[in-house]
Scaffold this active site. Structure first.
Site, PDB file in Angstrom:
ATOM      1  N   TYR A   1       0.853  -1.189   0.000  1.00  0.00           N
ATOM      2  CA  TYR A   1       0.000   0.000   0.000  1.00  0.00           C
ATOM      3  C   TYR A   1       0.884   1.233   0.000  1.00  0.00           C
ATOM      4  CZ  TYR A   1       0.563   1.220   4.991  1.00  0.00           C
ATOM      5  OH  TYR A   1       1.065   1.610   6.204  1.00  0.00           O
ATOM      6  N   CYS A   2       0.291   2.357  -0.373  1.00  0.00           N
ATOM      7  CA  CYS A   2       1.000   3.641  -0.389  1.00  0.00           C
ATOM      8  C   CYS A   2       0.010   4.703   0.089  1.00  0.00           C
ATOM      9  CB  CYS A   2       1.565   3.938  -1.778  1.00  0.00           C
ATOM     10  SG  CYS A   2       0.325   4.008  -3.082  1.00  0.00           S
ATOM     11  N   LYS A   3       0.003   5.865  -0.524  1.00  0.00           N
ATOM     12  CA  LYS A   3      -0.952   6.897  -0.119  1.00  0.00           C
ATOM     13  C   LYS A   3      -2.303   6.686  -0.799  1.00  0.00           C
ATOM     14  CE  LYS A   3      -1.827  11.824   0.092  1.00  0.00           C
ATOM     15  NZ  LYS A   3      -1.362  13.167  -0.267  1.00  0.00           N
TER      16      LYS A   3
END
Length: 108
Positions: free
Chosen positions: A68-70
């Site tokens: 996941y990231c932003k």
């Protein structure tokens, strides 16, 4: 994702691919920080170099990696990179941090 954040599973690893400053400002509990922008080669490193750089063992190709990231862009790139590096069990949290926070997810 909620299960990964509350119950450790050695066969499944939650990986936050945001930069360290983003990670330290808040992340999903139990996530590891492996930043794809500043270290795009992290899954291609030999195990000893990976451990030196990140202070943890390199994930094994048999483990499931969930990225996941932003907002989902970097996590998609990380998932594609993992597949090219030989990882067969790869997932993405498409909503990423924005979705997690928006749904009231716990922050670490």
């Amino acid at each position: 994702i909620k299960e990964l954040s509350t119950k450790p599973d050695p066969e499944r690893i939650l990986i936050d691919v945001r930069e360290p400053t983003e990670f330290t400002s808040g992340h999903i509990p139990r996530a590891l920080n492996l930043p794809i922008t500043s270290s795009p080669d992290f899954l291609f490193l030999p195990p000893a170099e990976f451990a030196d750089r990140f202070g943890m063992p390199k994930p094994q190709e048999t483990q499931e990696l969930v990225f996941y990231c932003k907002a989902g862009v970097r996590s998609k790139a990380a998932a594609e990179m993992a597949r090219r590096a030989g990882y067969g069990r790869v997932g993405e949290y498409k909503g990423s941090w924005v979705d997690w926070v928006g749904k009231g997810g716990e922050r670490a």
